[in-house]
Design an enzyme around this catalytic site. Structure first.
Site, PDB file in Angstrom:
ATOM      1  N   GLY A   9       0.519  -1.363  -0.127  1.00 28.89           N
ATOM      2  CA  GLY A   9      -0.166   0.161   0.095  1.00 28.89           C
ATOM      3  C   GLY A   9       0.948   1.640   0.031  1.00 28.89           C
ATOM      4  O   GLY A   9       0.920   2.208   0.842  1.00 28.89           O
ATOM      5  N   GLY A  13      -0.929   7.674   1.225  1.00 27.67           N
ATOM      6  CA  GLY A  13      -0.509   8.200   2.311  1.00 27.67           C
ATOM      7  C   GLY A  13       0.790   6.962   3.414  1.00 27.67           C
ATOM      8  O   GLY A  13       1.749   7.513   3.197  1.00 27.67           O
ATOM      9  N   ARG A  35      -2.622   0.671  -7.628  1.00 23.56           N
ATOM     10  CA  ARG A  35      -2.388   1.375  -8.910  1.00 23.56           C
ATOM     11  C   ARG A  35      -1.302   1.901  -9.912  1.00 23.56           C
ATOM     12  O   ARG A  35       0.147   2.139  -8.800  1.00 23.56           O
ATOM     13  CB  ARG A  35      -2.925   3.023  -8.221  1.00 23.56           C
ATOM     14  CG  ARG A  35      -4.744   3.045  -8.326  1.00 23.56           C
ATOM     15  CD  ARG A  35      -4.968   4.695  -7.154  1.00 23.56           C
ATOM     16  NE  ARG A  35      -4.501   3.773  -5.966  1.00 23.56           N
ATOM     17  CZ  ARG A  35      -5.107   5.071  -4.759  1.00 23.56           C
ATOM     18  NH1 ARG A  35      -5.117   6.112  -5.085  1.00 23.56           N
ATOM     19  NH2 ARG A  35      -4.496   4.588  -3.596  1.00 23.56           N
ATOM     20  N   TYR A 152     -15.044  -2.708  10.342  1.00 23.37           N
ATOM     21  CA  TYR A 152     -13.332  -2.400  10.421  1.00 23.37           C
ATOM     22  C   TYR A 152     -12.854  -2.369  11.905  1.00 23.37           C
ATOM     23  O   TYR A 152     -11.205  -2.502  11.846  1.00 23.37           O
ATOM     24  CB  TYR A 152     -13.101  -0.327  10.203  1.00 23.37           C
ATOM     25  CG  TYR A 152     -12.034   0.346  10.015  1.00 23.37           C
ATOM     26  CD1 TYR A 152     -11.404   0.030   9.031  1.00 23.37           C
ATOM     27  CD2 TYR A 152     -11.665   1.211  11.337  1.00 23.37           C
ATOM     28  CE1 TYR A 152      -9.858   0.052   9.373  1.00 23.37           C
ATOM     29  CE2 TYR A 152      -9.730   1.553  11.256  1.00 23.37           C
ATOM     30  CZ  TYR A 152      -9.659   1.104  10.092  1.00 23.37           C
ATOM     31  OH  TYR A 152      -8.015   1.396   9.936  1.00 23.37           O
ATOM     32  N   GLY A 183      -3.857   7.031  15.858  1.00 27.30           N
ATOM     33  CA  GLY A 183      -5.278   7.723  15.458  1.00 27.30           C
ATOM     34  C   GLY A 183      -5.432   7.903  14.010  1.00 27.30           C
ATOM     35  O   GLY A 183      -4.705   8.160  13.228  1.00 27.30           O
TER      36      GLY A 183
HETATM   37  P1  NDP Z   1      -4.782   5.539   2.011  1.00 26.43           P
HETATM   38  O1  NDP Z   1      -5.445   5.082   1.437  1.00 26.43           O
HETATM   39  O2  NDP Z   1      -3.934   6.927   1.812  1.00 26.43           O
HETATM   40  O3  NDP Z   1      -3.919   4.488   1.753  1.00 26.43           O
HETATM   41  C1  NDP Z   1      -4.267   2.936   1.628  1.00 26.43           C
HETATM   42  C2  NDP Z   1      -2.891   2.371   0.657  1.00 26.43           C
HETATM   43  O4  NDP Z   1      -3.109   1.085   0.911  1.00 26.43           O
HETATM   44  C3  NDP Z   1      -2.891   2.549  -0.863  1.00 26.43           C
HETATM   45  O5  NDP Z   1      -1.851   2.925  -1.196  1.00 26.43           O
HETATM   46  C4  NDP Z   1      -3.522   1.418  -1.333  1.00 26.43           C
HETATM   47  O6  NDP Z   1      -2.971   1.672  -2.694  1.00 26.43           O
HETATM   48  C5  NDP Z   1      -3.585   0.381   0.274  1.00 26.43           C
HETATM   49  N1  NDP Z   1      -4.750  -0.902  -0.937  1.00 26.43           N
HETATM   50  C6  NDP Z   1      -5.593  -0.266  -0.316  1.00 26.43           C
HETATM   51  N2  NDP Z   1      -6.545  -1.971  -0.391  1.00 26.43           N
HETATM   52  C7  NDP Z   1      -5.627  -2.479  -1.197  1.00 26.43           C
HETATM   53  C8  NDP Z   1      -5.930  -3.610  -1.777  1.00 26.43           C
HETATM   54  N3  NDP Z   1      -6.609  -4.503  -1.587  1.00 26.43           N
HETATM   55  N4  NDP Z   1      -4.515  -4.751  -2.447  1.00 26.43           N
HETATM   56  C9  NDP Z   1      -3.420  -3.167  -2.622  1.00 26.43           C
HETATM   57  N5  NDP Z   1      -3.257  -2.414  -2.102  1.00 26.43           N
HETATM   58  C10 NDP Z   1      -4.208  -2.039  -1.756  1.00 26.43           C
HETATM   59  O7  NDP Z   1      -5.194   5.175   3.491  1.00 26.43           O
HETATM   60  P2  NDP Z   1      -3.820   5.074   5.109  1.00 26.43           P
HETATM   61  O8  NDP Z   1      -2.332   5.468   4.594  1.00 26.43           O
HETATM   62  O9  NDP Z   1      -4.363   6.071   5.727  1.00 26.43           O
HETATM   63  O10 NDP Z   1      -4.064   3.894   5.654  1.00 26.43           O
HETATM   64  C11 NDP Z   1      -2.317   2.652   5.720  1.00 26.43           C
HETATM   65  C12 NDP Z   1      -3.369   2.126   6.737  1.00 26.43           C
HETATM   66  O11 NDP Z   1      -3.363   2.608   8.388  1.00 26.43           O
HETATM   67  C13 NDP Z   1      -4.986   1.019   6.550  1.00 26.43           C
HETATM   68  O12 NDP Z   1      -3.992  -0.325   6.924  1.00 26.43           O
HETATM   69  C14 NDP Z   1      -5.073   2.321   7.414  1.00 26.43           C
HETATM   70  O13 NDP Z   1      -5.915   0.744   8.078  1.00 26.43           O
HETATM   71  C15 NDP Z   1      -4.442   2.393   8.813  1.00 26.43           C
HETATM   72  N6  NDP Z   1      -4.714   3.282   9.871  1.00 26.43           N
HETATM   73  C16 NDP Z   1      -4.981   4.535   8.434  1.00 26.43           C
HETATM   74  C17 NDP Z   1      -5.526   5.793   9.686  1.00 26.43           C
HETATM   75  C18 NDP Z   1      -6.052   7.335   9.343  1.00 26.43           C
HETATM   76  O14 NDP Z   1      -5.770   7.969   9.800  1.00 26.43           O
HETATM   77  N7  NDP Z   1      -5.312   7.319   8.366  1.00 26.43           N
HETATM   78  C19 NDP Z   1      -5.223   5.463  10.998  1.00 26.43           C
HETATM   79  C20 NDP Z   1      -4.737   4.118  11.214  1.00 26.43           C
HETATM   80  C21 NDP Z   1      -4.537   3.232  10.830  1.00 26.43           C
HETATM   81  P3  NDP Z   1      -3.998   1.038  -3.985  1.00 26.43           P
HETATM   82  O15 NDP Z   1      -5.406   1.488  -3.916  1.00 26.43           O
HETATM   83  O16 NDP Z   1      -3.141   1.980  -4.998  1.00 26.43           O
HETATM   84  O17 NDP Z   1      -4.111  -0.048  -4.611  1.00 26.43           O
HETATM   85  C1  8X3 Z   2      -8.717   4.548  11.531  1.00 29.61           C
HETATM   86  C2  8X3 Z   2      -8.173   6.036  12.530  1.00 29.61           C
HETATM   87  O1  8X3 Z   2     -10.660   6.214  13.635  1.00 29.61           O
HETATM   88  O2  8X3 Z   2     -10.774   6.459  11.563  1.00 29.61           O
HETATM   89  O3  8X3 Z   2      -7.496   3.401  11.697  1.00 29.61           O
HETATM   90  O4  8X3 Z   2     -10.627   4.393  13.009  1.00 29.61           O
HETATM   91  S1  8X3 Z   2     -10.378   5.332  12.910  1.00 29.61           S
END
Ligand code: NDP
Ligand code: 8X3
Length: 261
Positions: A9, A13, A35, A152, A183
């Site tokens: 991923g 992010g 992507r 989730y 968070g």
């Molecule tokens: P983004 O949406 O910015 O990034 C998510 C990444 O995951 C992208 O690169 C996307 O790539 C990849 N991804 C999603 N689904 C798939 C799939 N089926 N196969 C391959 N790649 C996938 O979100 P974040 O950076 O915030 O999220 C990253 C992680 O952090 C996640 O696990 C999320 O649950 C966790 N998280 C996020 C928080 C937040 O508040 N932002 C807080 C806590 C945890 P692509 O679409 O190109 O496949």
């Molecule tokens: C992502 C943080 O608070 O949106 O894991 O679930 S929250």
């Protein structure tokens, strides 16, 4: 010899920021995501800026065959992975359990839990011989459930459980396992959760400064560069306005002026 990190991923992010900080510090980087154009652009950017080798792997972590094929192909080019960051994940929707969309549930469970397992299982043979470090990106949602978070939160509780289990199972191989539980952070996360609704996504972070992707990248880099005998097992990191998955204050609700942005 340069070390190699694989980040799932990495098209957005946290994953993108993690790939960048390790590249900047001389690691070769394998970046994954669905992507392809973003993967290619990031490869060009990191190779040009930091002179490291960047390998792109385009696959959907939910597709078990695609995961196996992609990592098998990687093994033809690279013999070892030193660090794996299981970051690919998402939330899809936010509703009570009686009104939840079952397709959303499948997407979250398949991505956040099964995808993480598939990638880990495939990468481990490239790590067991020399040891290494696995990071599992969980969440405050995996420590405390919040209203409408149901599935989730359940997937992130599962990540927390797997983080603990992996650490036990991999002790004999000198593989560190660290759970990083952020968070609220402003990435594409809420845009994805609310299916492209920009206003709704933006409103989640209104009135306070959430975490930035770089905050998580810096944290992962810190944990990865501790001495060999030290492992951060589990770390929860929030912005200063957030106490846990439920309690957050807006700057306007603060009684003093500290950290008001
Ligand atoms: P983004 O949406 O910015 O990034 C998510 C990444 O995951 C992208 O690169 C996307 O790539 C990849 N991804 C999603 N689904 C798939 C799939 N089926 N196969 C391959 N790649 C996938 O979100 P974040 O950076 O915030 O999220 C990253 C992680 O952090 C996640 O696990 C999320 O649950 C966790 N998280 C996020 C928080 C937040 O508040 N932002 C807080 C806590 C945890 P692509 O679409 O190109 O496949
Ligand atoms: C992502 C943080 O608070 O949106 O894991 O679930 S929250």
């Amino acid at each position: 010899m340069r070390k190699t990190i694989l980040v799932t991923g990495a098209t957005s992010g946290f994953g993108r920021a993690i790939a960048e900080i390790f590249a900047k510090n001389g690691y070769d980087v394998c970046i994954t995501g669905r992507r392809a154009e973003r993967l290619d652009a990031l490869k060009r950017e990191l190779e040009t800026a930091y002179g490291v080798q960047v390998t792109t792997l385009q696959f959907d972590v939910r597709d078990r065959t695609a995961v196996v094929n992609a990592i098998d192909a990687l093994k033809q080019q690279i013999s070892r992975i030193d660090i794996l960051v299981n970051n690919a994940g998402l939330a899809s929707g936010l509703s009570t359990i009686d009104e939840g969309d079952m397709d959303d549930w499948d997407v979250m469970i398949d991505t956040n839990v099964k995808g993480l397992l598939y990638v880990t299982r495939q990468v481990l043979p490239m790590m067991k011989e020399q040891g290494g470090h696995i990071f599992n990106i969980g969440s405050t949602a995996g420590k405390l459930v919040y209203k409408n978070g149901n599935v989730y939160c359940a997937t992130k509780f599962a990540v927390d459980a797997l983080n603990q289990s992996m650490r036990i199972d991999l002790l004999p191989y000198s593989i560190k396992v660290s759970g990083i539980n952020p968070g609220m952070a402003e990435t594409e996360f809420s845009l994805v959760r609310f299916k492209g609704d920009e206003q709704r996504a933006e409103s989640v972070y209104r009135g306070f400064e959430p975490l930035h992707a770089e905050d998580i990248a810096n944290t992962v880099y810190y944990c990865a560069t501790l001495p060999a005998h030290v492992c951060i097992n589990d770390l929860t990191i929030t912005c200063t306005n957030q106490a846990n998955g439920i309690y957050t204050v807006k700057d306007s609700e603060k009684v003093n002026t500290a950290n008001k942005g």
